[in-house]
Design a protein around this motif. Structure first.
Motif, PDB file in Angstrom:
ATOM      1  N   GLY A 234       0.798  -1.216   0.000  1.00  0.00           N
ATOM      2  CA  GLY A 234       0.000   0.000   0.000  1.00  0.00           C
ATOM      3  C   GLY A 234       0.824   1.254   0.000  1.00  0.00           C
ATOM      4  O   GLY A 234       1.996   1.255  -0.400  1.00  0.00           O
ATOM      5  N   ASP A 235       0.182   2.317   0.470  1.00  0.00           N
ATOM      6  CA  ASP A 235       0.831   3.611   0.529  1.00  0.00           C
ATOM      7  C   ASP A 235       0.163   4.339   1.692  1.00  0.00           C
ATOM      8  O   ASP A 235      -1.047   4.563   1.655  1.00  0.00           O
ATOM      9  N   SER A 236       0.958   4.662   2.718  1.00  0.00           N
ATOM     10  CA  SER A 236       0.321   5.234   3.904  1.00  0.00           C
ATOM     11  C   SER A 236       0.092   6.736   3.754  1.00  0.00           C
ATOM     12  O   SER A 236      -0.329   7.393   4.681  1.00  0.00           O
ATOM     13  N   SER A 237       0.385   7.303   2.575  1.00  0.00           N
ATOM     14  CA  SER A 237      -0.040   8.681   2.357  1.00  0.00           C
ATOM     15  C   SER A 237      -0.663   8.835   0.967  1.00  0.00           C
ATOM     16  O   SER A 237      -0.206   9.589   0.134  1.00  0.00           O
ATOM     17  N   LEU A 238      -1.717   8.047   0.755  1.00  0.00           N
ATOM     18  CA  LEU A 238      -2.470   8.116  -0.492  1.00  0.00           C
ATOM     19  C   LEU A 238      -3.923   7.799  -0.164  1.00  0.00           C
ATOM     20  O   LEU A 238      -4.234   6.715   0.309  1.00  0.00           O
ATOM     21  N   GLY A 239      -4.793   8.793  -0.380  1.00  0.00           N
ATOM     22  CA  GLY A 239      -6.191   8.549  -0.037  1.00  0.00           C
ATOM     23  C   GLY A 239      -7.112   9.588  -0.625  1.00  0.00           C
ATOM     24  O   GLY A 239      -6.715  10.383  -1.495  1.00  0.00           O
ATOM     25  N   GLY A 240      -8.335   9.585  -0.151  1.00  0.00           N
ATOM     26  CA  GLY A 240      -9.348  10.522  -0.613  1.00  0.00           C
ATOM     27  C   GLY A 240      -8.885  11.973  -0.483  1.00  0.00           C
ATOM     28  O   GLY A 240      -9.231  12.818  -1.316  1.00  0.00           O
ATOM     29  N   ASP A 241      -8.094  12.252   0.535  1.00  0.00           N
ATOM     30  CA  ASP A 241      -7.534  13.592   0.702  1.00  0.00           C
ATOM     31  C   ASP A 241      -6.767  14.029  -0.542  1.00  0.00           C
ATOM     32  O   ASP A 241      -6.785  15.206  -0.910  1.00  0.00           O
ATOM     33  N   ASP A 242      -6.052  13.090  -1.144  1.00  0.00           N
ATOM     34  CA  ASP A 242      -5.256  13.436  -2.323  1.00  0.00           C
ATOM     35  C   ASP A 242      -6.141  13.678  -3.533  1.00  0.00           C
ATOM     36  O   ASP A 242      -5.826  14.509  -4.385  1.00  0.00           O
ATOM     37  N   ILE A 243      -7.253  12.922  -3.585  1.00  0.00           N
ATOM     38  CA  ILE A 243      -8.232  13.157  -4.647  1.00  0.00           C
ATOM     39  C   ILE A 243      -8.771  14.578  -4.493  1.00  0.00           C
ATOM     40  O   ILE A 243      -8.798  15.362  -5.450  1.00  0.00           O
ATOM     41  N   ASP A 244      -9.149  14.929  -3.251  1.00  0.00           N
ATOM     42  CA  ASP A 244      -9.666  16.281  -2.995  1.00  0.00           C
ATOM     43  C   ASP A 244      -8.639  17.333  -3.410  1.00  0.00           C
ATOM     44  O   ASP A 244      -8.999  18.379  -3.961  1.00  0.00           O
ATOM     45  N   ARG A 245      -7.379  17.046  -3.118  1.00  0.00           N
ATOM     46  CA  ARG A 245      -6.352  18.047  -3.390  1.00  0.00           C
ATOM     47  C   ARG A 245      -6.194  18.305  -4.888  1.00  0.00           C
ATOM     48  O   ARG A 245      -6.107  19.457  -5.299  1.00  0.00           O
ATOM     49  N   VAL A 246      -6.191  17.250  -5.715  1.00  0.00           N
ATOM     50  CA  VAL A 246      -6.035  17.496  -7.155  1.00  0.00           C
ATOM     51  C   VAL A 246      -7.259  18.221  -7.715  1.00  0.00           C
ATOM     52  O   VAL A 246      -7.127  19.080  -8.591  1.00  0.00           O
ATOM     53  N   VAL A 247      -8.433  17.899  -7.165  1.00  0.00           N
ATOM     54  CA  VAL A 247      -9.642  18.570  -7.641  1.00  0.00           C
ATOM     55  C   VAL A 247      -9.625  20.038  -7.208  1.00  0.00           C
ATOM     56  O   VAL A 247      -9.911  20.944  -8.005  1.00  0.00           O
ATOM     57  N   ALA A 248      -9.241  20.303  -5.969  1.00  0.00           N
ATOM     58  CA  ALA A 248      -9.165  21.678  -5.459  1.00  0.00           C
ATOM     59  C   ALA A 248      -8.169  22.497  -6.279  1.00  0.00           C
ATOM     60  O   ALA A 248      -8.401  23.669  -6.603  1.00  0.00           O
ATOM     61  N   GLN A 249      -7.089  21.838  -6.632  1.00  0.00           N
ATOM     62  CA  GLN A 249      -6.056  22.478  -7.442  1.00  0.00           C
ATOM     63  C   GLN A 249      -6.637  22.920  -8.800  1.00  0.00           C
ATOM     64  O   GLN A 249      -6.383  24.018  -9.281  1.00  0.00           O
ATOM     65  N   TRP A 250      -7.452  22.045  -9.355  1.00  0.00           N
ATOM     66  CA  TRP A 250      -8.079  22.324 -10.656  1.00  0.00           C
ATOM     67  C   TRP A 250      -9.050  23.505 -10.525  1.00  0.00           C
ATOM     68  O   TRP A 250      -9.039  24.420 -11.340  1.00  0.00           O
ATOM     69  N   PHE A 251      -9.871  23.486  -9.451  1.00  0.00           N
ATOM     70  CA  PHE A 251     -10.779  24.613  -9.196  1.00  0.00           C
ATOM     71  C   PHE A 251      -9.982  25.909  -9.136  1.00  0.00           C
ATOM     72  O   PHE A 251     -10.346  26.915  -9.738  1.00  0.00           O
ATOM     73  N   SER A 252      -8.914  25.861  -8.366  1.00  0.00           N
ATOM     74  CA  SER A 252      -8.104  27.044  -8.119  1.00  0.00           C
ATOM     75  C   SER A 252      -7.529  27.599  -9.419  1.00  0.00           C
ATOM     76  O   SER A 252      -7.548  28.807  -9.666  1.00  0.00           O
ATOM     77  N   GLU A 253      -7.061  26.675 -10.283  1.00  0.00           N
ATOM     78  CA  GLU A 253      -6.528  27.100 -11.580  1.00  0.00           C
ATOM     79  C   GLU A 253      -7.618  27.715 -12.446  1.00  0.00           C
ATOM     80  O   GLU A 253      -7.453  28.773 -13.045  1.00  0.00           O
ATOM     81  N   LYS A 254      -8.789  27.020 -12.490  1.00  0.00           N
ATOM     82  CA  LYS A 254      -9.907  27.489 -13.311  1.00  0.00           C
ATOM     83  C   LYS A 254     -10.382  28.870 -12.850  1.00  0.00           C
ATOM     84  O   LYS A 254     -10.752  29.720 -13.643  1.00  0.00           O
TER      85      LYS A 254
END
Lengths: 623, 176
Positions: A234-254
């Motif tokens: 697995g990966d102990s720092s990979l989760g829904g939070d990271d999904i939120d972060r890439v989406v938030a990043q996209w909002f911010s850019e847009k």
């Protein structure tokens, strides 16, 4: 008078004798607690009939904390004092946290000794362990209310891929709440238990556990009540939070926001991202309205954004299959666990990777806590006849630093625990009298790529020519996956041992201080609780010893030994109502020393019996 | 405590290279069901510690018997022939040539068009070779030809390391 007591096998005869146990899933986004009541595990509800407790803690200037929904609502209005996703900080150093993302809606204080960073709040510095303890306290008191009394113990779940430091930090958080931890249980294993028992599944199953902040995949073999983990990854720092972060990043850019966002805008973006993500599990597009920007996010675009994250999880799946020496087609069932598995793309790609539709029968948010509750019920002793057994593994290799900055593995990843292994080393200089032992965890060869867990020194090695001294280093990993290391010079017997307290963890002094602070005025309560526990222990020990003497005493002990232990029983009897903590603990210690040899002999007899059973079977089979 | 019994005795399996894996698993589960620390939660701390020690021994024994390489090493160690990777040299020039070729193939594999397909083929070939050597070992061991079996063990070690390297490369290719 009761002449005969008839009870269902595995059920204690009277309900009030049942011990109180709970399984706690301390999650990145949400936490919850479950318990076995009248034979079935169920999640426990709060006063508002909610079972999920958002893992959010808010501090105020009076040093009071609010946990859960109330705190969650303040995330963007009071970002610096409202802590969320604390689990991602457990057992991590500042370097690890920087990797989580370029911007954090917190102020962090770095520790001089490279320990876990603290959050700066109006209530002062708060460590991730303390914040987690606040969440645990709420869940513990919820269970004590539901079950009608003090808990006898809890099973606390951790991501399977958590390393030593993260596990230790989790256990420390429980220590701060004063609750007894029966076992740290890996989340996917807990899910397998809930599934296996509920659905009566047998065969090879893969648990795909994609949570709020961590990803685990475990492969288990289930046969007649034994849950054997074959491999985990697995990966102990990979989760829904990271999904939120890439989406938030996209909002911010847009929206054309600058790169330097205020903590409250960051929080607002992340929360809108999460809402959008959840809506896209149902519909194919969603309208977004955040900080004055309005736009549309389609599922198609969303899938493109998160695709690399999902592929990362599939890479882990491949590796874990290889470690288990299996192919995707060998898997009988794939079970989905964790909130992030509600995402369409995740389900679709997992189905493709394993060539089968994954199972989602049990609520992916509840399944881990339910499994933990089953294990807790068993460990606390409510089901003496149950034959369920969990065999788990360590997720990451453990080893030592050797010459040239290389890591030498002593225990390889996916080794079944508990395990004890030792390796011999020698001195490399004439007259060398000390050796430093550096304990590491990880898969890479260079020590700089591995996590440093602890360093200690073995002193007093007799000065010999280089290569003549023999130093044996032993690693012991217990059933919680926690490590103990000892080093011994074989000729002289000089020994040094260390309970591995990872460099990123808390030391005992920290824990003592935090306990003091957290109880404060309630210190009296704590002392009373400790005394009560000692009394219970003394009584239990007396009963157990008495039972053992009755069963095997005459057979295994000489008359003198027998009378000695009878005396020990009497001493315990006298002491168990004492009001002095020290007096009782002293007596318990003496009694356990006195009965050590007896215990060893009893163990030997059962081992012999178990082995004799084999040869008998063999004869029947005609071998 | 009695940890002196040999691994085969522990699982009630005959001392042999060929092993009944179903039986091994069954015995392993039986021993675990009896001695796992979970079963000793209500016992004294001392007994809990004994259980941890014993089950560690059982886990170690199970892992070694399950592995074709470690099982071979263990069998020879029962004949007081101890294998250490550094000291043993394989004298079979044909085998060595073949190994060099395999390693060269692996080194060049990144330049191949379809890396994963080529890797899979290489893995298959090496696995086949691995099984052949195991069969050789078994025959030699059964004839009490321990010194010759020892050579086969050295070859087994070679191929096993090669298979490990393939896996490491596969892992690398999975990470993107």
């Amino acid at each position: 008078m009761v002449l005969l007591q008839i009870s269902e096998p595995g059920q204690s005869p009277s309900p009030h004798q049942r011990r109180r146990a709970a399984g706690i899933d301390l999650g990145t986004t949400n936490s919850l607690v479950a318990s076995v009541r009248s034979g079935t595990p169920e999640v426990l509800l709060d006063a508002d009939n909610q079972y999920l407790l958002p893992s959010v803690v808010r501090y105020n200037a009076l040093k009071e904390s609010t946990v859960g929904y109330a705190a969650y609502l303040q995330l963007s209005t009071d970002p610096l004092n409202t802590l969320s996703s604390v689990k991602r900080f457990m057992g991590r150093g500042i370097q690890d946290i920087k990797k989580l993302g370029s911007q954090m809606p917190y102020e962090l204080t770095t520790q001089v000794d490279g320990g876990m960073p603290n959050f700066k709040t109006v209530a002062g510095d708060v460590s991730p362990v303390e914040a987690s303890a606040e969440i645990l306290k709420v869940l513990v008191s919820r269970s004590e209310e539901a079950l009608g009394g003090t808990l006898d113990g809890v099973v606390l779940t951790v991501p399977a891929y958590f390393d030593e430091a993260q596990r230790q930090a989790t256990k420390d958080a429980a220590t701060l709440t004063g609750v007894k931890v029966l076992r740290l249980l890996n989340e996917p294993t807990a899910a397998a238990v809930a599934y296996g028992l509920d659905q009566g599944a047998e065969g090879i199953i893969a648990i795909y556990d994609f949570g709020g902040g961590t990803f685990d995949v475990s492969i288990l073999r289930l046969s007649s009540g034994v849950f054997q983990v074959l491999a985990t990854g697995g990966d102990s720092s990979l989760g829904g939070d990271d999904i939120d972060r890439v989406v938030a990043q996209w909002f911010s850019e847009k929206a054309g926001f600058s790169d330097d966002l205020s903590p409250s805008l960051q929080r607002e973006l992340l929360m809108s991202a999460r809402i959008a993500k959840e809506e896209l599990s149902e519909s194919i597009f969603t309208e977004v309205n955040v900080a004055g920007w309005t736009g549309v996010l389609s599922r198609e675009k969303f899938n493109l954004l998160i695709n690399p994250l999902v592929d990362k999880t599939l890479g882990c799946c491949k590796r874990v299959l290889r470690d288990a020496k299996l192919k995707a087609s060998d898997i009988t069932n794939v079970v989905m666990v964790g909130g992030s598995t509600r995402t369409h793309l995740v389900r679709q790609k997992v189905a493709d990777a394993f060539h089968r539709e994954p199972l989602v029968n049990i609520d992916p948010d509840k399944v881990v806590a339910l499994g933990a509750a089953i294990q807790a019920d068993l460990l606390v002793g409510n089901k003496p006849d149950e034959d369920m057994l969990l065999l788990d593994v360590i997720p990451l290799s453990l080893g030592l630093e050797t010459m040239g900055g290389l890591m030498e593995k002593i225990i390889h990843r996916n080794t079944t625990i508990p395990i004890i292994k030792s390796q011999e080393f020698t001195t490399f200089k004439d007259g060398q009298t000390a050796m430093s032992v550096h304990v590491l965890q990880g898969e890479r060869e260079l020590i700089s790529d591995c996590r440093s867990l602890a360093r200690f020194e073995l002193r007093g090695i007799p000065p010999l020519v280089a290569g003549a001294a023999k130093i044996q280093v032993s690693f012991q990993v217990d059933a919680d996956g926690l490590l103990n290391v000892s080093a011994k010079e074989l000729a002289s017997g000089v020994e040094s041992r260390i309970e591995v307290k990872p460099s990123y963890g808390l030391n005992d002094k920290d824990i003592a201080r935090m306990l003091q602070e957290s109880y404060g005025s309630a210190k009296e309560d704590m002392l009373a609780r400790a005394l009560r526990e000692q009394q219970v222990d003394a009584r239990r020990m007396r009963e157990d010893l008495l039972a053992a003497l009755k069963k095997d005493g005459r057979e295994l002990l000489s008359d003198t030994e027998y009378s000695c232990l009878e005396l020990t029983v009497r001493d315990l009897d006298k002491i168990c109502d004492s009001q002095s903590y020290r007096e009782i603990s002293h007596q318990i210690e003496a009694a356990s020393k006195a009965s050590e040899e007896f215990a060893a002999r009893r163990m030997n007899v059962s081992i012999k019996k178990a082995l004799a059973g084999h040869s008998l079977d063999d004869m029947e089979r005609g071998i | 405590m009695n940890f002196s019994c040999d691994y085969f005795e522990l699982f009630g399996c005959p001392i042999n290279y060929k092993i009944d894996l179903v039986l091994l698993d069954k015995r392993y589960h039986e021993l675990q069901s009896k001695f796992h620390p979970d079963r000793y939660m209500r016992e004294s701390l001392h007994e809990q510690r004994l259980a941890v020690q014993y089950v560690s021994f059982v886990n170690q024994a199970y892992a070694e018997l399950k592995s074709p390489l470690f099982r071979a090493k263990y069998l020879l160690s029962l004949q007081s022939i101890n294998f250490s990777d550094e000291t043993h040299i394989v004298h079979d020039p044909l085998f060595l040539m073949e190994q060099i070729e395999l390693r060269e193939k692996l080194a060049d594999i990144r330049e191949t068009d379809q890396v994963s397909v080529a890797l899979e083929k290489l893995k298959e070939d090496a696995s086949l070779r691995y099984t052949e050597i195991q069969e050789m070992f078994e025959g030699q061991y059964n004839k009490n030809d321990f010194q010759v079996a020892f050579d086969s063990l050295a070859k087994m070690q070679f191929v096993s390391k090669f298979l490990d390297e393939i896996e490491r490369l596969e892992e690398e290719l999975d990470d993107f």
